[in-house]
Design a protein around this motif. Structure first.
Motif, PDB file in Angstrom:
ATOM      1  N   LEU A 117       3.652 -10.555  -5.853  1.00 38.29           N
ATOM      2  CA  LEU A 117       2.889 -11.566  -6.576  1.00 38.29           C
ATOM      3  C   LEU A 117       3.826 -12.488  -7.354  1.00 38.29           C
ATOM      4  N   MET A 118       4.860 -11.913  -7.985  1.00 39.05           N
ATOM      5  CA  MET A 118       5.831 -12.733  -8.718  1.00 39.05           C
ATOM      6  C   MET A 118       6.595 -13.646  -7.766  1.00 39.05           C
ATOM      7  N   GLU A 119       6.912 -13.145  -6.586  1.00 34.45           N
ATOM      8  CA  GLU A 119       7.697 -13.919  -5.629  1.00 34.45           C
ATOM      9  C   GLU A 119       6.882 -15.019  -4.946  1.00 34.45           C
TER      10      GLU A 119
ATOM     11  N   ARG B 189       0.832  -1.209   0.000  1.00 36.77           N
ATOM     12  CA  ARG B 189       0.000   0.000   0.000  1.00 36.77           C
ATOM     13  C   ARG B 189       0.864   1.254   0.000  1.00 36.77           C
ATOM     14  N   ASP B 190       0.358   2.297  -0.676  1.00 40.05           N
ATOM     15  CA  ASP B 190       1.051   3.579  -0.662  1.00 40.05           C
ATOM     16  C   ASP B 190       0.636   4.364   0.578  1.00 40.05           C
TER      17      ASP B 190
ATOM     18  N   ASP C  54       1.346  -0.591  -7.483  1.00 41.61           N
ATOM     19  CA  ASP C  54       1.698  -1.621  -8.458  1.00 41.61           C
ATOM     20  C   ASP C  54       3.059  -2.279  -8.222  1.00 41.61           C
ATOM     21  N   GLU C  55       4.126  -1.501  -8.121  1.00 44.96           N
ATOM     22  CA  GLU C  55       5.474  -2.084  -8.080  1.00 44.96           C
ATOM     23  C   GLU C  55       5.669  -3.047  -6.912  1.00 44.96           C
ATOM     24  N   PRO C  56       5.402  -2.650  -5.675  1.00 48.79           N
ATOM     25  CA  PRO C  56       5.587  -3.619  -4.588  1.00 48.79           C
ATOM     26  C   PRO C  56       4.594  -4.781  -4.660  1.00 48.79           C
ATOM     27  N   LEU C  57       3.376  -4.515  -5.108  1.00 49.78           N
ATOM     28  CA  LEU C  57       2.379  -5.578  -5.228  1.00 49.78           C
ATOM     29  C   LEU C  57       2.808  -6.595  -6.280  1.00 49.78           C
TER      30      LEU C  57
END
Length: 110
Positions: free
Chosen positions: A48-50, A33-34, A41-44
């Motif tokens: 999700l990829m990890e 969350r910002d 988007d970037e941290p989410l």
């Protein structure tokens, strides 16, 4: 314990999502969350990829490697997030589990 999985196909690529467990799912949402409480988007996407997209194993470089992947990126991440936070209809609800969350950050591109 076997984690729930789901296959999802986009752009001719079959992705496998695996649920990381309720605690990690909550942590992913909380830490993505910002300052205003909106999903960023970037941290989410990184988390999700990890933790959720288990096959093919994706990275930012993987998405950048072929231009057509950019066309399906938001779709795949939106579906991975939906899988993470929305319980399937045939799975019984657990005490305190959320039923869903808005995906506006993915739909508008934040």
């Amino acid at each position: 314990m076997q984690r729930r999985q789901m296959k999802y196909t986009a752009g001719g690529i079959e992705f496998t999502f695996q649920h990381p467990g309720l605690r990690l799912a909550a942590r992913i949402k909380d830490t993505s969350r910002d300052q205003y409480g909106h999903l960023a988007d970037e941290p989410l996407f990184t988390q999700l990829m990890e933790h959720v997209i288990v096959f093919p194993k994706t990275t930012w470089e993987w998405w950048d490697a072929e231009p057509e992947r950019e066309d399906i990126m938001k779709e795949v991440f939106a579906e991975a997030l939906r899988f993470l936070i929305v319980r399937p209809k045939d799975e019984p609800a657990r005490m305190g589990e959320e039923s869903g969350e808005k995906l506006a950050v993915l739909e508008t591109g934040s």
